[in-house]
Structures are given as structure tokens and as C-alpha cells.
Enzyme design. Structure first.
Site, PDB file in Angstrom:
ATOM      1  CG  HIS A 260      51.511  55.309  18.158  1.00  0.00           C
ATOM      2  ND1 HIS A 260      51.534  55.124  19.522  1.00  0.00           N
ATOM      3  CD2 HIS A 260      52.267  56.400  17.915  1.00  0.00           C
ATOM      4  CE1 HIS A 260      52.269  56.072  20.074  1.00  0.00           C
ATOM      5  NE2 HIS A 260      52.723  56.875  19.114  1.00  0.00           N
TER       6      HIS A 260
ATOM      7  CD  GLU B 242      56.684  57.083  17.575  1.00  0.00           C
ATOM      8  OE1 GLU B 242      56.816  58.318  17.605  1.00  0.00           O
ATOM      9  OE2 GLU B 242      55.695  56.505  18.031  1.00  0.00           O
TER      10      GLU B 242
HETATM   11  P1  PGA Z   1      56.053  61.852  22.554  1.00  0.00           P
HETATM   12  O1  PGA Z   1      55.197  60.870  21.615  1.00  0.00           O
HETATM   13  O2  PGA Z   1      56.703  62.852  21.630  1.00  0.00           O
HETATM   14  O3  PGA Z   1      55.020  62.478  23.458  1.00  0.00           O
HETATM   15  O4  PGA Z   1      57.033  61.011  23.276  1.00  0.00           O
HETATM   16  C1  PGA Z   1      55.695  60.417  20.399  1.00  0.00           C
HETATM   17  C2  PGA Z   1      54.720  59.423  19.819  1.00  0.00           C
HETATM   18  O5  PGA Z   1      54.178  58.609  20.580  1.00  0.00           O
HETATM   19  O6  PGA Z   1      54.433  59.434  18.626  1.00  0.00           O
END
Ligand code: PGA
Length: 251
Positions: A98, A167
Site C-alpha cells: 500500500h 491505486e
Molecule cells: P480512500 O483509501 O478510499 O480513503 O481514498 C483507499 C486506500 O488507500 O486503499
């Protein structure tokens, strides 16, 4: 290949232990009525055994548990760390790489790769996060350079089993200086198309970054997107349940 949408709830370090139990119970209860969606709850490590107890009692085949992180060694002098072998008894999934692990804990692509290998050794499904720091003219351009490093040495059969979460870091609701809200469906579709060329047809590709009940349909509507990795909206039980309902209707 279309399957039931997969929604992963990344609770990060948001809820207290008692809030976590309330959220897990609410989602479990709602999923007794909502089908055609797969859900993975990823609570902070300390809550994993409790949430495990809550959701196993329900015996729902579409509700699973995941860890937010693992160490890649099975055992050793690593104060504060938790190994894949330790969580494997309780969870089926684990988030690896992440961007918050990269930013705050300086996780390298080599370490993420080792975590993927450790997860697979213990029959956990890795949810491999990848994304660019800043919005680009060509969506997916940076990701195609990063993803092969993360998946180095991973067998094609194993790539088929894992989940890739696209992401874009700038789209995550973290208050980052580059952050400016969710990407568009079109941008995400373009990046996912690039990711698809590097994985197997069975690999599930999710989008993550500021997803909410108001915008989730736009992402799930994209042919290359199989679901979402949801952060802050996943600790608002009512909103996350609405997202599950939307996903279930879009199957
Ligand atoms: P968010 O986070 O939906 O709060 O933008 C997504 C993530 O970091 O997995």
C-alpha cells in the site's frame, strides 16, 4: 471475464476496537441479504481475531477477512511485526505494498515482492497495490514500470490468483499535497487496460482512491475493473453497505 464485484474494506488505523466490532456486525448482517458481491474486511491487526469470530459465526461464503500488512519472514526478531504464517489461520487475504506503507514505512518494491511470495506460501491472496504519485497524461504509464518489479519471480499460476489494486496515490483521500479526489472512470479504465497486459485473464483488478457510494458505480462500470479497494468510506458502515448494494446490482 466478469465475476461478482470484489469490495475490499481497508479500515487503515481509523476505528477504535469497539467501533470495529460494530462496523463488522453491521456489514455481516447486511450481507445476509446482499448477494452477488464478494467482500473482504481488512481491520487493524489487533481486531483480526475479534472480527474473525464475528464473521465466521455468520458462515457467509461471500464475506472474508484480510490483513493490512505482513512481514515476509515467517519468524524472527522483528519487534512489532506479524508474519503471514501467524495470520494465515485467521485471514484469506492480505494487502501488500500500500502507498501508505511505502510513504510512511519506506517499504521498497523488493520488500513488497517478498511479502507477495510469503503470502502465497501461506495460501493467502495478496492484494497488490500499485499506482503513480501524480496524475499523468497517459494513465498507467508509471504502473507498467512498477508492477513487474512487484511481481518479479511470481509464477503465472499465482499471478492468476492474486488481486491487483490500482491505486493512484494522488486520488487517495489521505490529505497528501497531490491529492485531488477520485480519478475518473475513463482514466482508471485506461490504466487497468495496461495492467491487464501484465497479468493473467483471471487476475482481479480493483480501483482504489476516494471511492464512495456516489462514485463507485462509475468504476465498477469499467470493463477492466473487478471491484474496489475502499478506505475511509469503508468505516462508515451505512455507506459501505450501500456500496455493496450498488455492486451487487451491477454484477
Ligand atoms: P480512500 O483509501 O478510499 O480513503 O481514498 C483507499 C486506500 O488507500 O486503499
Amino acid at each position: 471475464m466478469r465475476r461478482f464485484p470484489l469490495l475490499v474494506a481497508n479500515w487503515k488505523m481509523y476505528p477504535t476496537v469497539s467501533e470495529g466490532i460494530v462496523i463488522a456486525n453491521a456489514i455481516k448482517k447486511a450481507l445476509e441479504q446482499i448477494h452477488h458481491v464478494e467482500v473482504v474486511l481488512c481491520p487493524p491487526a489487533v481486531m483480526v481475531p475479534m472480527v474473525h469470530e464475528t464473521i465466521t459465526a455468520a458462515k457467509l461464503t461471500h464475506l472474508h477477512l484480510g490483513a493490512q500488512n505482513i512481514h515476509y519472514h515467517d519468524t524472527g526478531a522483528f519487534t512489532g511485526e506479524i508474519s503471514a504464517s501467524m495470520v494465515a489461520r485467521l485471514v484469506d487475504y492480505v494487502i501488500v505494498g500500500h502507498s501508505e506503507r511505502v510513504k510512511w514505512f519506506h517499504e521498497t518494491p523488493y520488500e513488497t515482492n517478498q511479502k507477495i511470495q510469503a503470502a502465497l506460501r501461506h495460501r493467502l491472496t495478496p492484494i497488490v497495490c500499485v499506482g503513480e504519485l501524480k496524475k499523468q497524461a497517459n494513465a498507467g504509464q508509471e504502473v507498467v514500470e512498477k508492477l513487474p518489479q512487484l511481481l518479479k519471480g511470481v509464477e503465472r499460476d499465482d499471478i492468476a490468483k492474486l488481486v491487483v489494486a490500482y491505486e493512484p496515490v494522488w486520488a487517495i483521500s489521505s490529505g497528501d499535497p497531490y491529492a485531488h479526489g477520485a480519478a475518473t472512470g475513463e482514466y482508471v479504465q485506461q490504466a487497468a487496460e495496461q495492467i491487464r497486459k501484465l497479468v493473467e485473464p483471471q487476475t482481479r483488478v480493483l480501483y482504489g482512491g476516494s471511492t464512495t457510494a456516489s462514485n463507485i458505480a462509475e468504476f465498477l462500470d469499467q470493463p477492466n475493473i473487478d471491484g474496489a479497494l475502499v478506505g475511509s468510506a469503508s468505516v462508515k458502515a451505512a455507506e459501505f453497505i450501500t456500496m455493496c448494494e450498488i455492486a451487487s446490482e451491477m454484477r
